[in-house]
Enzyme design. Structure first.
Site, PDB file in Angstrom:
ATOM      1  N   ASP A 124       0.837  -1.200   0.000  1.00 28.24           N
ATOM      2  CA  ASP A 124       0.000   0.000   0.000  1.00 28.24           C
ATOM      3  C   ASP A 124       0.875   1.255   0.000  1.00 28.24           C
ATOM      4  OD1 ASP A 124      -2.292   1.408  -0.074  1.00 28.24           O
ATOM      5  OD2 ASP A 124      -2.902   1.017   2.000  1.00 28.24           O
ATOM      6  N   TYR A 229       8.563  -4.817  -8.422  1.00 22.92           N
ATOM      7  CA  TYR A 229       7.764  -5.980  -8.791  1.00 22.92           C
ATOM      8  C   TYR A 229       7.463  -6.108 -10.282  1.00 22.92           C
ATOM      9  CZ  TYR A 229       4.263  -2.289  -7.988  1.00 22.92           C
ATOM     10  OH  TYR A 229       3.570  -1.118  -7.995  1.00 22.92           O
ATOM     11  N   LYS A 317      -8.471  -7.527  -3.306  1.00 23.51           N
ATOM     12  CA  LYS A 317      -8.438  -6.474  -2.287  1.00 23.51           C
ATOM     13  C   LYS A 317      -9.007  -6.999  -0.974  1.00 23.51           C
ATOM     14  CE  LYS A 317      -7.361  -2.239  -3.800  1.00 23.51           C
ATOM     15  NZ  LYS A 317      -8.396  -1.428  -4.237  1.00 23.51           N
ATOM     16  N   CYS A 411     -39.087  19.280  10.354  1.00 23.89           N
ATOM     17  CA  CYS A 411     -38.839  18.283   9.307  1.00 23.89           C
ATOM     18  C   CYS A 411     -38.064  18.920   8.149  1.00 23.89           C
ATOM     19  CB  CYS A 411     -40.172  17.740   8.816  1.00 23.89           C
ATOM     20  SG  CYS A 411     -39.993  16.673   7.376  1.00 23.89           S
ATOM     21  N   CYS A 414     -40.792  18.867   4.945  1.00 24.95           N
ATOM     22  CA  CYS A 414     -42.009  19.682   4.858  1.00 24.95           C
ATOM     23  C   CYS A 414     -42.013  20.820   5.874  1.00 24.95           C
ATOM     24  CB  CYS A 414     -43.248  18.816   5.026  1.00 24.95           C
ATOM     25  SG  CYS A 414     -43.452  18.198   6.706  1.00 24.95           S
ATOM     26  N   CYS A 429     -41.458  13.304  12.001  1.00 26.94           N
ATOM     27  CA  CYS A 429     -42.159  14.440  11.414  1.00 26.94           C
ATOM     28  C   CYS A 429     -43.627  14.287  11.806  1.00 26.94           C
ATOM     29  CB  CYS A 429     -41.999  14.403   9.895  1.00 26.94           C
ATOM     30  SG  CYS A 429     -43.107  15.534   9.072  1.00 26.94           S
TER      31      CYS A 429
END
Ligand code: IVH
Length: 671
Positions: A124, A229, A317, A411, A414, A429
């Site tokens: 990594d 590599y 992975k 909310c 609304c 709500c």
């Protein structure tokens, strides 16, 4: 073992001593860094280095190209020069589980018989290209976009694992990974903390930040390492396999990873992966997976590359258990019951193979218990849900600029006042017709008795709603626009997204009664939807039907008729119907539709049924379009027999009519 030579100013002696010291120190570096086997003490090393430095300063012309002092750092550049890679620096495709590894092997087998693989740890860090001319390092470059990278020679020269000269005076390019060991990373962050400077999130970021410095002294102080590599031009050296390439590069003086392993088949490959999944934490550096490379280079040629990846290699992975990222905001969503959920808006981060941008914070108390502030670095995990969860705060990374969390009182959809549950934990709500509750309608629309969209269950709809992918019914049919985003979600690989999008496409062909039921018209249940669809055949006929006319249909009373009329007089609903039409959703009655799976068939019931009353089963069969009669004739499709059947059973046998035992009824009526 070694002694300081007393020298006069005899130039031959000086040259000889410089050469001796250079070799001695380089060997000591290799023993230390490559073989992890120091052959001289740190004090000895420093003593010889001092001696060499004095001589080099006095006789700069005699300084060798591979002098350890060439690494020390001192070169400062104005800007990073662009470097065009002779061969593009490709990235790797990913696999995330055993079955994907097997699929990879199967794809390879189509082109190469009995493939062997080299398994390598996936370091990594950041990839680097090293160019040597006549055995000397002349250029180091980042991958960049794969085609054009940046010249980082001045910094890479400070990396001890990178030989400044190699064993043969050849021209060669090699590629590998620059990384920072866990110990160097911890030490670096410890010092940075003391100095009150921002900490690096992980060793990879620290390594990347170090090589992207204009002043090479910074990189020199950062203790970077490098594994090699990849050999981009193996044919130039008569190399036939990846295994040979690794050995060749190691013999030239490069550091290759000691855990690289040649495996003979996919089962050995899976064992390597399993082994390192368990042992990864024991390594002194971080790995994020295993790279699987076909060993035969002839096979590489045959398989070739896509624009981005070689087809002869892939990266398995590891599932990241948890990652740290920045909480940039907290946004509230309203669920189908009106429940308010705080959600973390995150700086995008890769977790278990998908990019995460949102995480659930469950409820107000959860946020308060964590002591979360906006701007905090947080730990997130995948807990089997589509949306990951925030599980911790990195208080030590606070800068003082974080903002306190504030619970909302209205909310977010609304604006109605929120009410708190009896337990005091959840907020809702108060508006029963809050548009956010549309989610309930979406769930109904996709449900089995309605449109029957396979793969679009309650939980997924709720998540997609919160993620903003599906807010309205037409959004379901436009979901394909978010294909790329969906693939990134946990549990949604390429295949499952394709399956989901296919099932959405498939239901566009449903018969009208399913759509009518799915629309959620008040009082229009499954049976009424069927009656209406059968009677009116098209949605336009139904829209134009008068209230009185509707009541003419058997089983349709005034209440249903009124509700249907009301629904189709609402312009919003008419707009929805138009959108569905435009999206290609069928709005005609199709005889022989799934609901009519038993149309044209006639059944007779006899004997005592265990799981249904006669009336119940009769109704179910009739709902599916079948006729249920009391006597067995040649026209009878089948006789359903319970316990102690009567003469109807004998007659069925005599006429050669199918006899259906009760245990098989389920199969008959399932759709
Ligand atoms: S081979 C064509 N081998 O992983 C060859 N890459 O996700 C391409 N990486 O860009 C690279 N360890 O930065 C290869 N043993 C390894 C590796 C490795 C780490 C990195 C490399 C690459 C990335 C792809």
């Amino acid at each position: 073992m070694y002694s300081i030579m007393i020298i006069g100013d005899n130039m031959d002696d000086v040259a000889k001593r410089i050469e001796e010291l250079t070799e001695l120190l380089n060997k000591a570096n290799i023993d230390y860094y490559k073989y992890d086997n120091p052959t001289i003490t740190d004090q000895e090393y420093d003593k010889y280095l001092r001696e060499l430095t004095v001589l080099e300063e006095k006789y700069p012309d005699l300084k060798k190209d591979n002098s350890p002092n060439a690494r020390v750092g001192g070169a400062v550049i104005d800007e990073f020069k662009k470097v065009v890679h002779e061969k593009p620096m490709l990235s790797l495709s990913n696999v995330f589980n055993e079955s994907e590894i097997i699929q990879f092997d199967e794809r390879i087998r189509k082109e190469v018989s009995n493939p062997k693989y080299v398994c390598e740890l996936k370091i990594d860090g950041l990839s680097v290209s090293l160019l040597y001319q006549e055995g000397k390092l002349v250029r180091a470059a980042t991958r960049g976009d794969g085609v054009v990278g940046e010249d980082i020679t001045h910094n890479v020269k400070t990396v001890k694992d990178v030989p400044l000269t190699i064993k043969k005076t050849i021209d060669i390019e090699v590629r590998g990974e620059i990384y920072m060991s866990k110990a160097s990373f911890e030490e670096l962050n410890r010092i940075r903390k003391e100095d009150k400077v921002t900490l690096f999130a992980n060793p990879r970021n620290a390594a990347a930040g170090s090589v992207r410095q204009l002043d090479s002294k910074v990189a020199a102080s950062r203790k970077l390492s490098c594994f090699i590599y990849h050999l981009p031009n193996p044919e130039d050296y008569g190399i036939k396999t990846q295994e040979e390439a690794l050995n060749f590069m190691s013999d030239l003086g490069f550091v290759t990873n000691p855990n690289n392993t040649l495996v003979n088949d996919v089962s050995e490959l899976i064992s390597f992966v399993e082994n390192w999944t368990k042992k990864r934490d024991e390594l002194p550096y971080e790995i994020d997976g295993v790279v699987i490379k076909l060993n035969s280079l002839e096979g590489w040629e045959k398989l070739g590359n896509t624009v981005k990846y070689p087809r002869w290699a892939t990266a398995y992975k590891f599932p990241a258990k948890e990652v740290i990222t920045k909480l940039t905001d907290i946004k509230f969503t309203v669920g189908r019951t009106g429940q308010i959920t705080p959600n973390a808006v995150l700086e995008p981060v890769l977790l278990a193979g998908s990019t995460v941008t949102r995480a659930t914070l469950h409820n107000e108390n959860y946020v308060r218990d964590l002591g979360l502030k906006i701007g905090d670095y947080v730990t997130i995990i995948k807990a089997g849900d589509v949306i990951p969860a925030v599980i911790g705060v990195k208080e030590e990374r606070r800068t003082g600029k974080e903002k306190d969390f504030e619970m909302i009182t209205n909310c977010p959809v609304c604006g109605s006042k929120l009410v708190t549950s009896e337990s005091g934990i959840d907020h809702y709500c108060s508006n029963k017709s809050c548009p956010a509750r549309d989610i309930e309608g979406l769930i109904h629309f996709a449900s089995r008795d309605a449109m029957d969209i396979e793969g679009l269950g309650e939980r997924i709809i709720e998540d997609f709603y919160n993620l903003g992918f599906i807010k309205t019914i037409p959004d379901i049919f436009n979901l394909k626009r978010h294909r790329e985003d969906l693939i990134e979600l946990e549990g949604f690989g390429d295949k499952s997204v394709n399956n989901l999008l296919d099932s959405i496409e498939k239901v566009k062909g449903n018969s009208l009664e399913k759509v009518l039921f799915a629309l959620g018209i008040r009082h229009v249940g499954k049976k009424t939807a069927k009656l209406l669809a059968k009677y009116y055949k098209t949605i336009d006929n139904l829209i134009n039907a008068g209230e009185e006319e509707l009541t003419n249909i058997n089983d349709v009373g005034e209440i249903i008729a009124k509700s249907v009329k009301e629904y189709f007089s609402n312009p919003d609903n008419l707009r929805l119907i138009k959108s569905l039409k435009d999206l290609g959703v069928n709005l005609n009655y199709l005889s022989g539709s799934t609901d009519d799976k038993l149309a044209g068939r006639t059944y007779v019931l006899t004997g005592t049924l265990e799981n249904y009353t006669r009336d119940e089963l009769t109704k179910i069969l009739e709902d599916l379009g079948a006729k249920v009669t009391s006597s067995v004739t040649k026209k009878t499709t089948g006789v359903i027999v319970g316990d102690k059947p009567g003469s109807k059973y004998d007659k069925a046998i005599k006429l050669g009519i199918e006899v259906i035992k009760e245990e098989n009824v389920e199969k008959l009526i399932k759709w």
